[in-house]
Enzyme design. Structure first.
Site, PDB file in Angstrom:
ATOM      1  N   TYR A 203       0.789  -0.996   0.021  1.00 48.24           N
ATOM      2  CA  TYR A 203      -0.023  -0.083   0.124  1.00 48.24           C
ATOM      3  C   TYR A 203       0.942   1.265   0.043  1.00 48.24           C
ATOM      4  O   TYR A 203       1.663   1.146   1.026  1.00 48.24           O
ATOM      5  CB  TYR A 203      -0.806   0.116   1.261  1.00 48.24           C
ATOM      6  CG  TYR A 203      -1.887  -1.169   1.195  1.00 48.24           C
ATOM      7  CD1 TYR A 203      -3.192  -0.895   0.910  1.00 48.24           C
ATOM      8  CD2 TYR A 203      -1.710  -2.263   1.773  1.00 48.24           C
ATOM      9  CE1 TYR A 203      -4.101  -1.956   0.609  1.00 48.24           C
ATOM     10  CE2 TYR A 203      -2.649  -3.485   1.815  1.00 48.24           C
ATOM     11  CZ  TYR A 203      -3.827  -3.173   1.312  1.00 48.24           C
ATOM     12  OH  TYR A 203      -4.687  -4.246   1.022  1.00 48.24           O
ATOM     13  N   PRO A 295     -12.164  -0.104  -1.305  1.00 50.01           N
ATOM     14  CA  PRO A 295     -11.354  -1.558  -1.371  1.00 50.01           C
ATOM     15  C   PRO A 295     -10.111  -1.371  -0.596  1.00 50.01           C
ATOM     16  O   PRO A 295      -9.464  -2.435  -0.582  1.00 50.01           O
ATOM     17  CB  PRO A 295     -11.119  -1.641  -2.847  1.00 50.01           C
ATOM     18  CG  PRO A 295     -11.154  -0.167  -3.491  1.00 50.01           C
ATOM     19  CD  PRO A 295     -12.354   0.577  -2.507  1.00 50.01           C
TER      20      PRO A 295
HETATM   21  C1  PHB Z   1      -6.647  -6.620  -5.155  1.00 48.10           C
HETATM   22  O1  PHB Z   1      -5.819  -7.713  -5.251  1.00 48.10           O
HETATM   23  O2  PHB Z   1      -7.456  -6.587  -6.027  1.00 48.10           O
HETATM   24  C2  PHB Z   1      -6.616  -5.903  -3.616  1.00 48.10           C
HETATM   25  C3  PHB Z   1      -5.779  -6.239  -2.750  1.00 48.10           C
HETATM   26  C4  PHB Z   1      -5.838  -5.483  -1.749  1.00 48.10           C
HETATM   27  C5  PHB Z   1      -6.679  -4.441  -1.692  1.00 48.10           C
HETATM   28  C6  PHB Z   1      -7.705  -4.104  -2.481  1.00 48.10           C
HETATM   29  C7  PHB Z   1      -7.542  -4.774  -3.577  1.00 48.10           C
HETATM   30  O3  PHB Z   1      -6.604  -3.613  -0.517  1.00 48.10           O
END
Ligand code: PHB
Ligand code: APR
Length: 392
Positions: A203, A295
């Site tokens: 992240y 997400p």
């Molecule tokens: C993803 O792999 O699409 C994904 C992974 C972690 C997240 C959001 C999406 O926090």
């Protein structure tokens, strides 16, 4: 035509399919009514990080074999900020818990194949689904297929039809909605290239905005960058995307990004949303029909799975033990867990993104919090235990 079942399920997304599978294991009949075609449902691309609770539930439902074989277990995550990468040892901080990378597309396929293999009824392209008499003892669901009107008589209706479904709309006068929208979107790219970070989801917070490095397998990567909501996919050539992603990562990781042609590219808005309650007589909401998380933190699918765990347990108690306890407490139990995941997803979104209206003060607070987070064991543990999923 009129048919009868015990639980009519609206929606063949992960929630509806998993519910159908768990109920079948307990000897309870279901019919699933889905608006789209099977191919459409199978082709949708979404997030792909599973909590252990979700993997365990898939095993319990008899569809855990492939996720155990092909899912990629992650022991840590990484945060990038101020051009430096900081690992968070999720496994160590939570006493041995992990998350598993496994695409929702694969999970949906496993569930669809299992249902088909068992010969359980699923009606695709069911048009104009409507729910009736759920405040009485004998609810029913109506739909149209190939121009013919059908009625399904049932004991319960499970509204697993996502954010834009008919179930929540049916009870909109009886619902309280809580919502937060965010002033940016995520541009996601899927590409058949090895992931830059195969062992940890990354992240990234940079002055150019958020970025995320994820994966579907050792040969398929999923990346995201924060973008303005009014950007169009056409504005983003593959080259522009890869260049932007690299600029938002630390130089070491940027150097490991292997580029290739995108096989999917889309922009998604971010939203936090909860509808309360989740039960209306004999109609129950589960998954995206009742709540949405941004997400960041990958909680959407996992929350859907735990709703389904509570709901399947409630129906099983009704039929097996003649007890209404699970049914009566479903909404309250589910919402308790949902709000914790809502809080976490909202917090991580705030921490990792650039907000157009953040002034200097907010910016400094964000930097201080990130610094605190990676240097305090207590703060890192709070992140880790939410990331792997709070107890049921
Ligand atoms: C993803 O792999 O699409 C994904 C992974 C972690 C997240 C959001 C999406 O926090
Ligand atoms: N009639 C029948 N089916 C419908 C209707 C309707 N009126 N409206 C929607 N549906 C179907 C959709 O076509 C979809 O297949 O309901 C299904 C809902 O699936 P999802 O949107 O995937 O929701 P859910 O099963 O709760 O899954 C939650 O999936 O969307 C992601 O981020 C989300 O990871 C989370 C998980």
């Amino acid at each position: 035509m009129t048919t009868r079942t015990q639980v009519a399920i609206i929606g063949a997304g992960p929630s509806g399919l998993l519910l159908g599978q768990l109920l079948h294991k307990a000897g309870i009949d279901t019919v699933i009514l889905e608006r789209q075609t099977a191919d459409y449902v199978r082709g949708r691309i979404r997030a792909g990080i599973l909590e252990q609770v979700t993997v365990d539930l898939l095993k319990e439902a008899g569809v855990g074999e492939r996720v155990q074989r092909e899912g990629i277990v992650h022991h840590s995550i990484e945060l990038v900020f101020a051009g430096t990468r900081h690992p968070i040892d999720v496994h160590g901080l939570t006493g041995g818990k992990v998350v598993t990378a496994y695409g929702q597309t694969e999970l949906t396929r496993d569930l669809m194949d299992a249902r088909q293999g068992l010969g359980l009824p699923t009606v695709y392209e069911a048009a104009d689904v409507s729910v009736h008499d759920f405040d009485a003892d004998k609810p029913m669901v109506r739909y149209r297929k190939d121009g013919v009107e059908h009625t399904v008589q049932c004991d319960f209706v499970a509204g697993c039809d996502g954010f834009h479904g008919v179930s929540r709309a049916t009870v909109k006068d009886r619902i309280t909605e809580f919502e937060r929208v965010y002033p940016f979107g995520w541009l996601g790219v899927l590409a058949d290239v090895p992931p830059a970070s195969p062992h940890a989801i990354v992240y990234g917070n940079s002055d150019r905005g958020f970025s995320l490095c994820s994966m579907r397998s050792l040969t398929r990567s999923r990346y995201y960058v924060q973008c303005p909501l009014d950007d169009k996919v056409e504005d983003w050539s593959d080259k522009r995307f890869w260049d932007e992603l690299r600029l938002r990562l630390d130089p070491g990781l940027a150097g490991k990004v292997i580029t290739g042609p995108s096989i999917e590219k889309s922009i998604a808005p971010l939203r936090s949303f909860v509808a309360e309650p989740m039960r209306f007589g004999r109609l129950f909401l589960a998954g995206d029909a009742a709540h949405i998380v941004p997400p960041t933190g990958a909680k959407g699918l996992n929350l859907a799975a735990t709703d389904v765990k509570y709901l399947s347990g409630a129906f099983i108690e009704h039929y097996r033990d003649r007890s209404a306890a699970g049914i009566d407490t479903y909404s309250q139990r589910a919402l308790r867990r949902i709000w914790k995941a809502e809080r976490f997803s909202w917090w991580l979104t705030n921490l990792m993104h650039r907000f157009p209206d953040t002034q200097g003060f907010g910016q400094r607070v964000q930097e201080a919090e990130l610094d605190y987070l990676v240097h305090s064991r207590a703060a890192s543990t709070a992140l880790a235990e939410n990331y792997v999923g709070l107890p049921l």
